[in-house]
Design an enzyme around this catalytic site. Structure first.
Site, PDB file in Angstrom:
ATOM      1  N   ARG A  11       0.810  -1.224   0.000  1.00 37.56           N
ATOM      2  CA  ARG A  11       0.000   0.000   0.000  1.00 37.56           C
ATOM      3  C   ARG A  11       0.842   1.272   0.000  1.00 37.56           C
ATOM      4  O   ARG A  11       0.314   2.352  -0.250  1.00 37.56           O
ATOM      5  CB  ARG A  11      -0.939  -0.022   1.200  1.00 37.56           C
TER       6      ARG A  11
ATOM      7  N   CYS B 166       0.629   1.794  15.786  1.00 37.15           N
ATOM      8  CA  CYS B 166       0.434   0.634  16.661  1.00 37.15           C
ATOM      9  C   CYS B 166       0.542   1.049  18.112  1.00 37.15           C
ATOM     10  O   CYS B 166       0.095   0.340  18.998  1.00 37.15           O
ATOM     11  CB  CYS B 166       1.464  -0.431  16.349  1.00 37.15           C
TER      12      CYS B 166
HETATM   13  P1  NAD Z   1      -1.143  -6.139   7.480  1.00 34.43           P
HETATM   14  O1  NAD Z   1      -0.970  -7.323   8.350  1.00 34.43           O
HETATM   15  O2  NAD Z   1      -2.379  -6.038   6.664  1.00 34.43           O
HETATM   16  O3  NAD Z   1       0.090  -6.065   6.450  1.00 34.43           O
HETATM   17  C1  NAD Z   1       1.402  -6.240   6.895  1.00 34.43           C
HETATM   18  C2  NAD Z   1       2.163  -7.084   5.884  1.00 34.43           C
HETATM   19  O4  NAD Z   1       1.629  -8.400   5.879  1.00 34.43           O
HETATM   20  C3  NAD Z   1       2.057  -6.549   4.472  1.00 34.43           C
HETATM   21  O5  NAD Z   1       3.342  -6.563   3.900  1.00 34.43           O
HETATM   22  C4  NAD Z   1       1.076  -7.471   3.791  1.00 34.43           C
HETATM   23  O6  NAD Z   1       1.401  -7.691   2.437  1.00 34.43           O
HETATM   24  C5  NAD Z   1       1.196  -8.756   4.566  1.00 34.43           C
HETATM   25  N1  NAD Z   1      -0.093  -9.446   4.730  1.00 34.43           N
HETATM   26  C6  NAD Z   1      -1.294  -8.864   4.949  1.00 34.43           C
HETATM   27  N2  NAD Z   1      -2.236  -9.800   5.113  1.00 34.43           N
HETATM   28  C7  NAD Z   1      -1.631 -10.997   4.995  1.00 34.43           C
HETATM   29  C8  NAD Z   1      -2.083 -12.342   5.094  1.00 34.43           C
HETATM   30  N3  NAD Z   1      -3.342 -12.648   5.332  1.00 34.43           N
HETATM   31  N4  NAD Z   1      -1.169 -13.320   4.947  1.00 34.43           N
HETATM   32  C9  NAD Z   1       0.114 -13.039   4.726  1.00 34.43           C
HETATM   33  N5  NAD Z   1       0.592 -11.780   4.615  1.00 34.43           N
HETATM   34  C10 NAD Z   1      -0.263 -10.770   4.754  1.00 34.43           C
HETATM   35  O7  NAD Z   1      -0.944  -4.858   8.406  1.00 34.43           O
HETATM   36  P2  NAD Z   1      -1.180  -3.345   8.001  1.00 34.43           P
HETATM   37  O8  NAD Z   1      -2.638  -3.108   7.877  1.00 34.43           O
HETATM   38  O9  NAD Z   1      -0.292  -2.983   6.873  1.00 34.43           O
HETATM   39  O10 NAD Z   1      -0.621  -2.605   9.305  1.00 34.43           O
HETATM   40  C11 NAD Z   1      -1.436  -2.281  10.401  1.00 34.43           C
HETATM   41  C12 NAD Z   1      -1.261  -3.286  11.515  1.00 34.43           C
HETATM   42  O11 NAD Z   1       0.115  -3.356  11.877  1.00 34.43           O
HETATM   43  C13 NAD Z   1      -1.986  -2.890  12.785  1.00 34.43           C
HETATM   44  O12 NAD Z   1      -2.554  -4.031  13.347  1.00 34.43           O
HETATM   45  C14 NAD Z   1      -0.897  -2.342  13.674  1.00 34.43           C
HETATM   46  O13 NAD Z   1      -1.141  -2.427  15.052  1.00 34.43           O
HETATM   47  C15 NAD Z   1       0.235  -3.222  13.285  1.00 34.43           C
HETATM   48  N6  NAD Z   1       1.512  -2.627  13.612  1.00 34.43           N
HETATM   49  C16 NAD Z   1       2.183  -3.124  14.672  1.00 34.43           C
HETATM   50  C17 NAD Z   1       3.384  -2.561  15.048  1.00 34.43           C
HETATM   51  C18 NAD Z   1       4.128  -3.077  16.218  1.00 34.43           C
HETATM   52  O14 NAD Z   1       5.309  -2.783  16.323  1.00 34.43           O
HETATM   53  N7  NAD Z   1       3.504  -3.857  17.083  1.00 34.43           N
HETATM   54  C19 NAD Z   1       3.903  -1.483  14.316  1.00 34.43           C
HETATM   55  C20 NAD Z   1       3.196  -1.017  13.219  1.00 34.43           C
HETATM   56  C21 NAD Z   1       1.991  -1.598  12.874  1.00 34.43           C
END
Ligand code: NAD
Length: 512
Positions: free
Chosen positions: A193, A297
């Site tokens: 994204r 997050c």
């Molecule tokens: P997301 O899980 O949708 O995407 C993250 C990555 O995972 C992307 O590169 C995506 O391509 C991949 N992905 C997405 N769905 C997948 C699936 N079903 N199977 C395999 N891979 C998949 O997350 P997002 O919406 O981009 O980010 C927001 C989330 O990240 C929130 O839940 C937030 O709390 C979390 N976050 C956590 C931290 C932390 O340090 N704890 C930091 C930043 C964001």
């Protein structure tokens, strides 16, 4: 001024969307895929770029490049790696505004916040420059008669990073700089994204002379993730993102024998005690709940108002109302758009469900009007009070500019509420009482705690230590733990004895 010009010029290609390139073996390459993901500016929903779902052969080429580069990169001196990072930190700082403009365009956050995104990643690069100390192992002379022991921290090989959308610069910079400084090579899969900041960082790596293949970038979604989890040459995976993806990647990566660190979702509570500095607490609360449109997050998504502090709701509402909702590149914006129309719909649905389940809507941002950007994914600051832990808006991570307010009669009750929540990313307490603060710090079961600090994200001399449902793994991101994640230990036991002669083989276990 310069940054404004850059934003405008970057916005002008909405009709002819360019493609985002792969970065393999030091070269930017057009993908041969037939599957593209469209990326829209969250403020306008204009098409910005098309991101490829990398083909299998492109991903294989990236791993092969990283594997080959590892053979020479692991032999470079610590000084060489440090010098690369010193140069990298210089050019990132130089291009801060350019990186921030790209982040605002693709992700939507305000320019000032986007600079913060870059800065928090840059600090990891800066920290990695002290690799000479950070990578030292242990040694002990005369551990037994004529015997010395030394341990080294050595690289693992090819590592991979899978990134979320909300910090397009900071999170890749949590990953590849530390992997590289320890002698590994890296494959980054940015969020589909908003991969632009990662691509700009790759330009900078080329500029400072990073050898081809030391970092490679592949794009895509689930297929790219599965490829990373299954590829036998990839030894470790750093993941940051949602629970669904994080748990899946942790399980699949570990099942394939890889080291995995998985930072996931959150529900961060801030406790406001009645003895807190009222103005300061309300400012901090609103900044941490609504900044970055709540898409951090470590955003505060729940305020636990204790005792008399429950009377502060009108002041919190008044403060939130002052925040200006607009496109991230517009001067004076406090709250930019959320990432997508789907995200907006989900946020609005959770607000609605909260109201239906019995919450009081003290401030409703669902119908916010941003005249200049009618097609943007805007949600204004929203406050729901009287929320119970059984409500969906409490149970789920909303990831939008929504502050949930719950009440507690005592600090002990507030601690109980927080410790009962499955997440453990961050929490904060606002108080002027040292003894209350100390009790809170000792009794709270959350990995990162702020005392009068709303977003306690540690600087990189420490590690990012979310706990419980917010983290799966052992070694955390950055700090000492980050370097341990990217290294394995080799321990050498040596014996040098003058005139040594054995008359008989020792067959029992040596006990020195
Ligand atoms: P997301 O899980 O949708 O995407 C993250 C990555 O995972 C992307 O590169 C995506 O391509 C991949 N992905 C997405 N769905 C997948 C699936 N079903 N199977 C395999 N891979 C998949 O997350 P997002 O919406 O981009 O980010 C927001 C989330 O990240 C929130 O839940 C937030 O709390 C979390 N976050 C956590 C931290 C932390 O340090 N704890 C930091 C930043 C964001």
């Amino acid at each position: 001024m310069l940054s404004a010009v850059r934003v405008i010029s970057a916005r002008s290609y909405s009709n002819v969307a360019p493609t985002t390139k792969l970065f393999i073996d030091g070269k930017f390459q057009e993908s041969q895929t037939t599957q593209w993901i469209e990326l829209h500016d969250p403020a306008t929903n204009n098409l910005v770029t098309r991101v490829p779902q990398s083909t299998k052969s492109e991903m294989n080429a990236a791993v092969e490049s990283a594997r080959n580069a590892y053979q020479s990169w692991k032999r470079t001196t610590v000084l060489t790696r440090q010098q690369l990072m010193l140069k990298l930190q210089h050019v990132i700082r130089r291009d801060m505004k350019k990186l921030a403009a790209n982040i605002t365009l693709e992700q939507g956050k305000t320019l000032a916040d986007a600079e913060g995104d870059v800065m928090r990643g840059l600090q990891v690069v800066e920290h990695s420059c002290s690799a000479g100390s950070l990578l030292q192992g242990e040694s002990l002379q005369n551990i037994a008669t004529d015997m010395d022991c030394v341990s080294y921290k050595l690289p693992l090989g090819v590592t991979a990073g899978i990134c979320p959308f909300n910090f397009p610069a900071m999170i890749p910079l949590w990953m590849f700089p530390l992997a590289l400084i320890a002698g590994n090579t890296s494959i980054i899969k940015p969020s589909e994204r908003d991969p632009g900041a990662t691509m700009l960082l790759m330009e900078l790596l080329n500029e400072v002379g990073c050898p081809p293949g030391v970092v490679n970038v592949i794009h895509g979604s689930r297929d790219a993730v599965n490829f990373i989890c299954d590829n036998p040459d990839i030894k470790a995976i750093s993941f940051v993102g949602s629970d669904t993806a994080g748990q899946y990647i942790y399980q699949r990566g570990c099942a394939n024998g890889k080291r995995v660190q998985s930072n996931m979702g959150a529900k961060n509570h801030a406790v406001v005690l009645p003895d807190a500095n009222k103005e300061m607490s309300i400012d901090q609360l609103c900044g941490a709940a609504f900044g970055a449109a709540g898409q951090r997050c470590m955003a505060i998504s729940v305020a636990v108002l204790v005792g008399e502090a429950q009377k502060w709701i009108p002041d919190i509402v008044a403060r939130a109302k002052k925040l200006k909702v607009n496109a991230g590149h517009e001067p004076g914006t406090d709250v930019g758009p959320v990432i997508s129309p789907v995200a907006k719909e989900r946020i609005c649905h959770l607000i609605e469900s909260g109201i239906k389940q019995g919450a009081k809507c003290d401030l409703d941002g669902r119908n916010v009007v941003v005249e200049k950007y009618p097609k943007g994914n805007f949600v204004g600051p929203t406050i729901l009070s009287n929320v119970r832990p059984s409500y969906d808006c409490y149970k789920q991570e909303i990831f939008g500019p929504v502050l949930i307010i719950v009440h507690a009669d005592t600090m002990e009750e507030a601690i109980e509420i927080i410790n009962s929540n499955p997440y453990g990313n961050g929490t904060a307490i606002f108080t002027t009482s040292g003894s209350n603060a100390r009790q809170f710090v000792n009794e709270i079961d959350v990995g990162q705690v702020g005392v009068n600090v709303p977003i306690p994200v540690p600087l990189p001399m420490f590690s990012f230590t979310g706990s419980r449902g917010s983290f799966w793994g052992d070694l955390h991101f950055y700090g000492k733990q980050g370097l341990n994640f990217y290294t394995q230990t080799k321990t050498i036991t040596s014996m040098w004895r003058k005139g040594q002669s054995l008359t008989k083989s020792t067959v029992s276990m040596p006990v020195h």
